[in-house]
Design a protein around this motif. Structure first.
Motif, mmCIF file in Angstrom:
data_model
loop_
_atom_site.group_PDB
_atom_site.id
_atom_site.type_symbol
_atom_site.label_atom_id
_atom_site.label_comp_id
_atom_site.label_asym_id
_atom_site.label_seq_id
_atom_site.Cartn_x
_atom_site.Cartn_y
_atom_site.Cartn_z
ATOM 1 N N ASN A 94 -3.686 10.930 5.351
ATOM 2 C CA ASN A 94 -3.496 10.715 6.869
ATOM 3 C C ASN A 94 -3.100 12.136 7.580
ATOM 4 O O ASN A 94 -2.583 12.177 8.593
ATOM 5 C CB ASN A 94 -2.367 9.862 7.101
ATOM 6 C CG ASN A 94 -3.026 8.445 6.719
ATOM 7 O OD1 ASN A 94 -4.026 8.036 7.314
ATOM 8 N ND2 ASN A 94 -2.019 7.546 5.915
ATOM 9 N N ASN A 138 -3.553 15.367 8.877
ATOM 10 C CA ASN A 138 -4.705 16.133 9.868
ATOM 11 C C ASN A 138 -3.937 17.091 10.854
ATOM 12 O O ASN A 138 -2.713 17.185 10.942
ATOM 13 C CB ASN A 138 -5.425 15.083 10.734
ATOM 14 C CG ASN A 138 -4.870 14.099 11.491
ATOM 15 O OD1 ASN A 138 -3.617 14.647 12.163
ATOM 16 N ND2 ASN A 138 -4.803 12.805 11.655
ATOM 17 N N SER A 164 -1.159 15.394 13.119
ATOM 18 C CA SER A 164 -0.038 14.591 12.192
ATOM 19 C C SER A 164 0.803 15.490 11.694
ATOM 20 O O SER A 164 1.938 15.578 11.429
ATOM 21 C CB SER A 164 -0.564 13.516 11.412
ATOM 22 O OG SER A 164 -1.224 14.048 10.285
ATOM 23 N N SER A 178 3.837 10.461 14.145
ATOM 24 C CA SER A 178 2.462 10.150 14.598
ATOM 25 C C SER A 178 2.037 8.914 13.995
ATOM 26 O O SER A 178 2.498 8.545 12.758
ATOM 27 C CB SER A 178 1.728 11.277 14.089
ATOM 28 O OG SER A 178 0.362 10.792 13.578
ATOM 29 N N ASP A 188 -0.594 7.944 12.465
ATOM 30 C CA ASP A 188 -1.144 8.175 11.496
ATOM 31 C C ASP A 188 -0.304 8.018 10.146
ATOM 32 O O ASP A 188 -0.747 7.540 9.272
ATOM 33 C CB ASP A 188 -1.809 9.621 11.471
ATOM 34 C CG ASP A 188 -2.814 9.829 12.447
ATOM 35 O OD1 ASP A 188 -3.491 8.936 13.003
ATOM 36 O OD2 ASP A 188 -3.047 11.246 12.874
ATOM 37 N N ASP A 236 2.008 5.597 9.978
ATOM 38 C CA ASP A 236 2.479 4.430 10.159
ATOM 39 C C ASP A 236 2.522 3.876 8.765
ATOM 40 O O ASP A 236 3.666 3.298 8.324
ATOM 41 C CB ASP A 236 1.936 3.482 10.935
ATOM 42 C CG ASP A 236 2.432 3.616 12.473
ATOM 43 O OD1 ASP A 236 3.068 4.650 12.626
ATOM 44 O OD2 ASP A 236 1.652 2.973 13.088
#
Lengths: 144, 290, 132
Positions: B54, B56, B59, B65, B67, B69
């Motif tokens: 995740n 990127n 994030s 973010s 992303d 979670d």
């Protein structure tokens, strides 16, 4: 656990009842009991709530010849409780701090009306304008 | 600009996990009996995947973010379950901190530009530090829940009402008698009085560490309520230092029957029920005693 | 007008309150009881409130009045069977019913009245169960 004071109190179910004579006291108490049972309030807390409501409604009859009562089921966070509001158009209370003192009474009662009632419930709010009327609100939480 | 880190980490996922596992096992703090190696490996692998997959451009700058979670949820679950299993804060904290070390090591290995590695490390450290804080927060929350549950259990088990004789109840109070406790004590006592039809209740306060005016007031409430039911209430277990405090605070217990020990309270109770306890003579035993 | 029945049993009067009392009914009971004590020259009054789910300051005052008035007529009053929740509420409310004797049930109340009569004939100053 005492819920945070910041949380909002949300009313769920609501009923109103006018109380103008002595005979109205027992039906009013039964109504309060019904609401308390609906949220599965424990017996001791139920008894405290009904006794408090009974004291308040008697005060209202004595000093203001009766008035309006509002019974509600309310929730705050994970807690649920019963809120009872007493609205009258009586003479009002001039000195609220004095009325909240143990042993103070203007009538011929035992003088434990307001402070005694306050001890029985979790929240007690009183607003009064002399010459206009008094509004008292009490809340008892189901496990409070 | 940070495409590099992301690419590097993504392509070295396997190595990160190996390094991390090595770090975790090397740190002597890990308590083996709480968790098997296999479990730890599974947990770690899930976590590395959730982090690296995740990661990127956006994030990497924001630990909150959406992303992440899945990662946040994983971490929360791990630290809560560790709090309940009795892992120490150090063990729980070093779990995520040793991941940071593994990640930084990979960065260093893959890039020879010192300046770039420094920038990248800073960025990554910031992200991982936030996850560490989250881990601690959840860990403490898990512990608090545990404490709260135990407090409830203690309140329940610490107020037993004992029937010591037909018509006599005893209630040893252990710990501080605050208002909430008083309610529980009163309810239990009064219910037992009705159930057993007992006329005398003994409240023993040997186990109450201090008596201040609030505790005394609560005791008096219990006594008054017992009397309203039509039973007598005796307070026993008053230690000399408690007697001193009571008098110095000006608390009036003169309306209450008080005894120094549970034994003397019991004696008083026997007397008022017109019962007698006595030793039987040896030779006459079984003859006089019907 | 509805009234609560008062039973005479030997030297005592027995009252069992089975329903939550309307104010008028409670005031009638107070009046009837005092008249009955005088008429029958009873030495004791037993009031069973085990069916009462609440006792507020009004009802508390009625019970206190009955006790005080009967005492003036040389009779003792024992309130029996109060529910635990009611007792806790009264204490919290600050209404410990001073001057009223209490007992767990009718039987124990009757025993208490008898022992008070045995103790010093008809005059009763103070006993184990007095709160004043």
């Amino acid at each position: 656990m005492e819920p945070s004071k910041k949380m909002e109190i949300i009313p769920l179910t609501r009923g109103t009842m006018m109380v103008f004579k002595d005979q109205d006291v027992v039906p009013f108490r039964n109504e309060v009991k019904e609401y308390a049972e609906r949220i599965k309030m424990g017996l001791v807390n139920q008894t405290k709530l009904i006794t408090a409501a009974s004291e308040m409604v008697r005060n209202m009859l004595k000093y203001a010849n009766g008035g309006l009562t509002i019974i509600e089921i309310v929730s705050r966070g994970p807690q649920s409780g019963v809120r009872v509001t007493f609205k009258d158009e009586g003479p009002g209370i001039a000195d609220i701090p004095q009325a909240m003192q143990d042993g103070f009474s203007t009538g011929k009662s035992l003088g434990l009306g307001l402070p005694g009632t306050k001890r029985l419930v979790n929240e007690f709010d009183i607003k009064s304008i002399p010459g206009t009327g008094t509004t008292i609100t009490i809340i008892k939480w189901a496990n409070g | 600009m940070f495409e590099n880190i992301i690419k590097t980490l993504k392509s070295n996922k396997g190595e990160i996990l190996e390094l991390w596992m090595k770090n975790q096992l090397a740190s002597s703090v890990i308590t083996e009996d709480l968790m098997t190696n296999q479990e730890l490996r599974k947990q770690s692998e899930e976590l590395v995947n959730a982090l690296v997959n995740n990661l990127n451009e956006n994030s990497i700058n924001d630990s909150q973010s959406p992303d992440f979670d899945q990662l946040t949820e994983l971490l929360g679950g791990i630290s809560i379950s560790r709090a309940r299993q009795g892992f120490s804060p150090r063990e729980t904290g070093s779990f995520i901190l040793s991941l940071k070390e593994a990640l930084l090591e990979i960065l260093k290995k893959e890039n020879s530009n010192v300046n770039e590695v420094f920038e990248e490390s800073l960025k990554l450290s910031r992200l991982l530090d936030n996850f560490t804080i989250l881990t601690f927060e959840t860990f403490i929350k898990g512990r608090e829940e545990l404490i709260m549950r135990q407090t409830d259990e203690i309140t329940d088990i610490s107020t037993p009402v004992i029937k010591v004789w037909d018509g006599i109840l005893a209630l040893p109070i252990i710990g501080t008698l605050d208002s909430a406790r008083t309610q529980v004590v009163m309810e239990n006592l009064l219910q037992e009085i009705v159930k057993t039809g007992s006329g005398i209740a003994i409240l023993d306060i040997s186990g109450v560490p201090t008596v201040d005016s609030l505790v005394a007031q609560n005791l008096l409430k219990a006594v008054s309520a017992t009397r309203l039911m039509g039973a007598d209430c005796i307070i026993s277990g008053i230690r000399p230092e408690i007697a001193q405090t009571i008098v110095h605070l000006g608390i009036d217990l003169s309306q209450v029957i008080t005894k120094a020990t549970l034994a003397s309270a019991l004696q008083y109770a026997f007397k008022s029920l017109r019962l007698e306890v006595r030793k039987t003579a040896l030779e006459a035993a079984g003859v006089t005693n019907q | 007008m509805e009234r609560i029945p008062i039973l005479k049993m030997g030297p005592f009067l027995l009252v069992t309150i089975q329903i939550d009392l309307y104010d008028r009914l409670a005031l009638n009971l107070e009046e009837d009881l005092v008249k009955m004590v005088e008429k029958t020259a009873s030495k004791g009054v037993l009031i069973d409130i085990s069916a009462l789910s609440i006792v507020d300051s009004f009802m508390g005052r009625i019970l206190g009045n009955i006790a005080s008035m009967s005492r003036l007529l040389d009779a003792q009053t024992v309130v029996v069977g109060m529910q635990p929740a009611v007792a806790i509420t009264l204490v919290e409310l600050g209404l410990p019913l001073n001057g009223v004797y209490t007992a767990l049930n009718m039987e124990k109340g009757m025993y208490l009245l008898k022992s008070m009569m045995d103790f010093n004939g008809t005059q009763q100053e103070d006993g184990d169960h007095s709160f004043d």
